[in-house]
Scaffold this motif. Structure first.
Motif, PDB file in Angstrom:
ATOM      1  N   ALA A 119       0.806  -1.273  -0.061  1.00  0.00           N
ATOM      2  CA  ALA A 119      -0.133   0.009  -0.022  1.00  0.00           C
ATOM      3  C   ALA A 119       0.882   1.203   0.128  1.00  0.00           C
ATOM      4  O   ALA A 119       1.518   1.414  -1.115  1.00  0.00           O
ATOM      5  CB  ALA A 119      -0.807  -0.192   1.135  1.00  0.00           C
ATOM      6  N   GLN A 120       0.905   1.934   1.065  1.00  0.00           N
ATOM      7  CA  GLN A 120       2.087   2.932   1.281  1.00  0.00           C
ATOM      8  C   GLN A 120       3.502   2.434   1.375  1.00  0.00           C
ATOM      9  O   GLN A 120       4.438   2.869   0.655  1.00  0.00           O
ATOM     10  CB  GLN A 120       1.889   3.880   2.499  1.00  0.00           C
ATOM     11  CG  GLN A 120       0.568   4.635   2.337  1.00  0.00           C
ATOM     12  CD  GLN A 120       0.564   5.480   3.571  1.00  0.00           C
ATOM     13  OE1 GLN A 120       1.115   5.390   4.546  1.00  0.00           O
ATOM     14  NE2 GLN A 120      -0.695   6.463   3.566  1.00  0.00           N
ATOM     15  N   LYS A 121       3.561   1.203   1.884  1.00  0.00           N
ATOM     16  CA  LYS A 121       4.869   0.326   1.846  1.00  0.00           C
ATOM     17  C   LYS A 121       4.467  -1.015   1.850  1.00  0.00           C
ATOM     18  O   LYS A 121       3.218  -1.484   2.356  1.00  0.00           O
ATOM     19  CB  LYS A 121       5.576   0.690   2.947  1.00  0.00           C
ATOM     20  CG  LYS A 121       5.001   0.268   4.427  1.00  0.00           C
ATOM     21  CD  LYS A 121       6.320   0.605   5.456  1.00  0.00           C
ATOM     22  CE  LYS A 121       5.521   0.402   6.741  1.00  0.00           C
ATOM     23  NZ  LYS A 121       6.730   0.194   8.131  1.00  0.00           N
ATOM     24  N   CYS A 122       5.188  -1.967   1.214  1.00  0.00           N
ATOM     25  CA  CYS A 122       4.987  -3.586   1.258  1.00  0.00           C
ATOM     26  C   CYS A 122       5.087  -4.021   2.772  1.00  0.00           C
ATOM     27  O   CYS A 122       5.954  -3.630   3.530  1.00  0.00           O
ATOM     28  CB  CYS A 122       6.019  -4.189   0.563  1.00  0.00           C
ATOM     29  SG  CYS A 122       6.067  -3.314  -1.302  1.00  0.00           S
ATOM     30  N   SER A 123       4.107  -5.008   2.792  1.00  0.00           N
ATOM     31  CA  SER A 123       4.151  -5.720   4.069  1.00  0.00           C
ATOM     32  C   SER A 123       5.136  -6.674   4.272  1.00  0.00           C
ATOM     33  O   SER A 123       5.925  -7.077   3.366  1.00  0.00           O
ATOM     34  CB  SER A 123       2.728  -6.576   3.980  1.00  0.00           C
ATOM     35  OG  SER A 123       2.539  -7.262   2.955  1.00  0.00           O
ATOM     36  N   GLU A 124       5.416  -7.138   5.498  1.00  0.00           N
ATOM     37  CA  GLU A 124       6.404  -7.994   5.855  1.00  0.00           C
ATOM     38  C   GLU A 124       6.185  -9.328   5.327  1.00  0.00           C
ATOM     39  O   GLU A 124       5.003  -9.961   5.722  1.00  0.00           O
ATOM     40  CB  GLU A 124       6.767  -7.834   7.443  1.00  0.00           C
ATOM     41  CG  GLU A 124       8.160  -8.677   7.749  1.00  0.00           C
ATOM     42  CD  GLU A 124       8.314  -8.518   9.326  1.00  0.00           C
ATOM     43  OE1 GLU A 124       9.437  -8.118   9.489  1.00  0.00           O
ATOM     44  OE2 GLU A 124       7.356  -8.859   9.823  1.00  0.00           O
ATOM     45  N   ILE A 125       7.025 -10.181   4.895  1.00  0.00           N
ATOM     46  CA  ILE A 125       6.864 -11.675   4.500  1.00  0.00           C
ATOM     47  C   ILE A 125       7.749 -12.493   5.420  1.00  0.00           C
ATOM     48  O   ILE A 125       8.956 -12.103   5.401  1.00  0.00           O
ATOM     49  CB  ILE A 125       7.366 -11.741   2.885  1.00  0.00           C
ATOM     50  CG1 ILE A 125       6.317 -10.852   2.202  1.00  0.00           C
ATOM     51  CG2 ILE A 125       7.007 -13.273   2.586  1.00  0.00           C
ATOM     52  CD1 ILE A 125       6.733 -10.915   0.600  1.00  0.00           C
TER      53      ILE A 125
END
Length: 471
Positions: A119-125
């Motif tokens: 979104a504003q930044k990528c989520s943690e994987i």
């Protein structure tokens, strides 16, 4: 029970001591170390490196680190980008031994599909999760197969190692040890106080306390240090089973007390206990199955997450929520019916008020802790896979253990026999006798004489003796 001999001032003191002890554990936890220790391995990218494997070496590890996570965050060159794409990750995990060799962990290369959500930044994987550590260091090779197909340029990929803080592990060992010792002492004192009485003279709360206190001992897990001595998943699994067993027994205790306080005499197994065991047993089975499911799969596959088997996982979660809602409705029904039928009965009404008040306080505190710990994400789909990584400080750990321990200690004190326990066991625990021998006016509670205990013990006995002497 001591409950009958406590004055209003004593009840206030009991709650004050409970809050002071619980607050003390929270303050100690706030001053304690962080639960999770992180180490960032930053990798700069250019277009030629996208398809090459990343060779990542973990920091030196010990048994006090307990578990190991490897996570990654993809950083795009454009911000405020909305993106959802499945990315294939190839992972190879190697353990580093003392002679410098690097044998495979699980002897295979793992291919997994992960959802890249930005979104504003990528989520943690979460790339890898090791539930126990066999080696003092790990090398992980990670390859992203589909990153070159993105329409946006990747600026960087940040990998992060997460482990338990060794200092927190030592704090956890000591506090578990303290709670084990305290619970053992409370259990022995409670059993010693009941030694003179036959089990048929015990109230239903006293019978349940004799079961819950030993289970609380298991909840505090006296075998927890084994997880630092044995490189195996078994101590962690044992801890999960003990915790679920105690918590479900506590749920069963609430059902049985609120129903049993209305049912005097013989409580038949088929009609009284079986429905309650069925509902709570399903909750216990679902919770244990989820824990074993996650642990066993992670032992065979460090890259395992619920998305590998998302259909069955969603079905299990829906089943758990349905049974939990059924339990809540059943408990509310028993509470409302008990309060409506027994609110004008001396002694029994006091038992209902005290248990309901203390349990309500514990539940409210538990809900607040859960919300502060997980926020609105507590029921999201990733709550099992990422549950253990949301601790921020020792207070979140100690608050749960302290809350349940001090809750049981308070109940044990209040439900322990008083000096006049023999008289009470023959007369007061039975509402029928209570109504025949007392009226509402016989119980002076909350009067101007706050220092005066409930006049359902010595005062009634003195009155009875005077009448006997006059006859």
């Amino acid at each position: 029970m001591r409950l009958y001999t406590l004055s209003k001032r004593h009840f206030v003191l009991v709650f004050v001591v409970f809050f002071v002890c619980f607050g003390l554990t929270v303050f100690i936890g706030i001053a304690g170390p962080n639960v999770i220790e992180t180490s960032v391995a930053r990798t700069d990218l250019n277009n030629s490196l996208k398809l090459k494997p990343f060779n990542l070496s973990s920091p030196p590890l010990s048994t006090y680190n307990q578990q190991l996570w490897l996570t990654c965050v993809v950083e795009l060159d454009q911000h405020d980008v909305s993106l959802k794409k499945n990315v294939t990750i190839t992972v190879k995990v190697l353990g580093v031994v003392k002679d410098g060799s690097t044998p495979y962990v699980n002897n295979q290369v793992h291919n997994r599909t992960r959802l890249l959500s930005c979104a504003q930044k990528c989520s943690e994987i979460i790339v890898v999760h090791l539930g126990y550590l066999n080696y003092t260091q790990y090398n992980v090779f990670v390859t992203f197969e589909d990153l070159n197909k993105l329409t946006y340029t990747i600026q960087n990929i940040t990998f992060t190692w997460k482990t338990y803080n060794p200092t927190f592990s030592q704090v956890e060992i000591w506090f578990r040890f303290v709670f084990v010792v305290l619970t053992f002492m409370v259990t022995c004192l409670f059993a010693h106080s009941l030694r003179k009485f036959s089990m048929r003279d015990w109230g239903i709360e006293q019978k349940w306390m004799s079961i819950l206190l030993p289970l609380l001992l298991l909840y505090n897990d006296p075998f927890f240090p084994l997880s630092f001595l044995v490189n195996s998943w078994f101590p962690g699994m044992l801890d999960d089973i003990f915790q679920s067993l105690f918590l479900c027994s506590l749920l069963l205790f609430w059902l049985c007390v609120y129903h049993g306080i209305r049912v005097q005499g013989e409580r038949k197994c088929l009609t009284f206990y079986l429905p309650k065991f069925f509902v709570v047993g399903l909750l216990w089975l679902a919770s244990v199955t989820l824990g074993i499911w996650q642990t066993v799969n992670e032992v065979h596959d460090p890259t395992y997450q619920y998305r590998v088997d998302t259909g069955n996982f969603q079905g299990m979660k829906i089943f758990f929520l349905v049974v939990a809602n059924t339990y809540i409705l059943y408990l509310l029904f028993l509470i409302v019916r008990a309060c409506s039928e027994l609110r004008n009965m001396p002694y029994v009404d006091l038992r209902l008020k005290f248990l309901t008040a203390l349990t309500f306080v514990v539940l409210v505190i538990s809900i607040v802790i859960l919300y502060l710990r997980f926020g609105a994400q507590v029921l999201q789909d990733n709550f099992v896979a990422e549950l253990s990584t949301h601790y921020q400080n020792s207070a979140e750990f100690l608050s749960f253990y302290g809350l349940l321990n001090f809750y049981l200690y308070t109940l044990a004190f209040v439900y322990s026999p008083s000096k006049n326990a023999l008289y009470e066991s023959q007369l007061k625990d039975n509402p029928a006798f209570s109504m025949l021998n007392d009226s509402d006016d016989d119980v002076i509670y909350g009067s101007d004489y706050e220092e005066m205990p409930l006049q359902n013990g010595q005062a009634i006995r003195a009155k009875y003796k005077e009448e006997s002497d006059s006859d």
